[in-house]
Design an enzyme around this catalytic site. Structure first.
Site, short mmCIF file in Angstrom:
data_model
loop_
_atom_site.label_atom_id
_atom_site.label_comp_id
_atom_site.label_asym_id
_atom_site.label_seq_id
_atom_site.Cartn_x
_atom_site.Cartn_y
_atom_site.Cartn_z
N GLU A 1 21.89 52.90 46.89
CA GLU A 1 22.08 51.51 47.15
C GLU A 1 22.17 52.07 49.24
O GLU A 1 22.60 51.64 49.40
CB GLU A 1 23.66 51.67 46.90
CG GLU A 1 24.59 52.69 46.99
CD GLU A 1 24.75 53.94 46.37
OE1 GLU A 1 26.29 54.92 46.03
OE2 GLU A 1 24.60 53.78 44.61
N ASP B 1 24.38 52.18 53.88
CA ASP B 1 25.01 52.11 52.29
C ASP B 1 25.95 51.12 52.13
O ASP B 1 27.02 50.96 52.84
CB ASP B 1 25.53 53.40 52.37
CG ASP B 1 25.99 53.95 51.16
OD1 ASP B 1 24.50 54.50 50.14
OD2 ASP B 1 26.84 53.72 50.61
#
Length: 392
Positions: A298, A255
């Site tokens: 993301e 992430d």
């Protein structure tokens, strides 16, 4: 030899059906290539019809000149349909149109003699050669059919040149009229067969490529070109079916740290480019080592077949260091990016992809909660908080 009128009639009917098929596909998909292929078939059957009328009417302008024009027009239309699909260097079409117009003007003066057929054959041979080149430069998943089509175009070009040779030999009295008639009839049969084969193979290649693109769209993320969640799980499942039961697989969940701040401060366009930049790093490191995917905004996942936890940790650390080493530049901005990672691992015989994902996701959360820019491989938060900046 086959009965020529029957063969011509069959080719006429078959190409008519193919033309109707291409027109119907064009009405549904609105892609110009189908319209070009349909009109190419129509041009070919029009030429057949005009040549067939030579035995019934005395109107050479129609049965000779326009027959030659439609013979030339058929491969030209195929080329116009192939150009947008090909990766060949782009050419300007206007000079091509002018060249064909000049050839037709030249034909108008010689269509009543053998020179008209010679010029038509030469032009057609050149056009089929270029069509073969375009087909070679066209990416296709239907490799066998693509090679067959290239062969059809190439042989077609050779047949047209052989026709030129026969006509020149007749003109120079090096061949008898009977031999010429037999040779031209044989070439005509080959011409009809190749044209019909081309019309049959073309739609197969188009639909195979279209299906491949749809599958690619369904399984890949359009921004990064990595697999999406659906494609990721499908491929992982396929891989583990053939993996040794006693081997281990590992999953890295990544992430981007503080990504919302990047979007808020620099805008979503910069955020998208940052995601692509991270994806590039992932792809460069894991291209031959694992299955990579963007499974969220993301968030990324990397599946490593026959890699244990320690091996996966080393690779994840290498990726984190690579991303953290240099800033991301876009629109004059220098942005320091970092990623957090959580890793899980299981034996293949005990594998549960959902459980593997949840465990890696939990460790990713711990990595972000306890300092970010780190790799976490276990679930003890108390150990992590003692050294929040260390890579574990």
């Amino acid at each position: 030899m086959l009965h020529l009128p029957t063969l011509i009639s069959l080719c006429f009917i078959l190409n008519l059906f193919i033309a109707v098929f291409f027109f119907s596909v064009y009405r549904y998909k609105k892609q110009p290539c189908y319209l070009f292929f349909a009109t190419a078939c129509c041009s070919f059957i029009t030429a057949i019809a005009l040549i067939g009328l030579r035995d019934f009417i005395e109107f050479p302008l129609l049965t000779h000149f326009f027959a030659y024009v439609f013979i030339i027009l058929s491969p030209l239309l195929v080329i116009l349909g192939l150009i947008p699909q090909s990766q060949a260097p782009a050419i300007k079409l206007t000079p091509l149109y002018y060249a064909c117009a000049m050839c037709c003007t030249l034909l108008l003066g010689v269509y009543l003699i053998d020179a008209g057929q010679i010029i038509t054959s030469i032009i057609t041979a050149v056009l089929f050669s270029y069509a073969a080149y375009l087909m070679i430069k066209t990416p296709s998943v239907a490799v066998v059919q693509q090679r067959l089509l290239v062969a059809c175009f190439t042989i077609h070009s050779v047949v047209m040149l052989l026709q030129v040779v026969l006509l020149v030999l007749l003109y120079s009295s090096q061949i008898s009229q009977a031999s010429l008639a037999f040779g031209l009839q044989l070439l005509l049969v080959t011409h009809l067969f190749l044209t019909t084969a081309t019309a049959l193979i073309l739609p197969f290649i188009k639909f195979a490529n279209a299906e491949s693109r749809l599958i690619n769209l369904a399984n890949h993320d359009p921004l990064t070109q990595l697999l999406n969640r659906r494609g990721f799980f499908r491929l992982c499942k396929k891989i583990t079916k053939t993996a040794p039961l006693n081997s281990r697989v590992s999953l890295i969940m990544l992430d981007i740290d503080l990504f919302k701040q990047v979007n808020d401060q620099y805008g979503h366009e910069t955020g998208d480019e940052a995601i692509k930049w991270i994806a590039q790093h992932i792809n460069e490191l894991f291209f031959e080592l694992g299955v990579t995917a963007r499974i969220g905004g993301e968030e990324f996942a990397i599946f490593l077949n026959q890699q244990n936890l320690a091996q996966a940790r080393l690779l994840a650390q290498k990726l984190c260091s690579s991303i953290n080493e240099y800033p991301f530049y876009f629109n004059g901005n220098s942005i320091a990016l970092s990623v957090s990672a959580g890793i899980s691992s299981m034996l293949v015989r005990e594998l549960n992809m959902q459980a593997l994902l949840l465990q890696a996701d939990k460790r990713l959360y711990l990595a972000k909660e306890t300092g970010r820019n780190k790799v976490v491989t276990h679930d003890e938060k108390s150990l992590l908080t003692k050294a929040p900046t260390a890579i574990i």
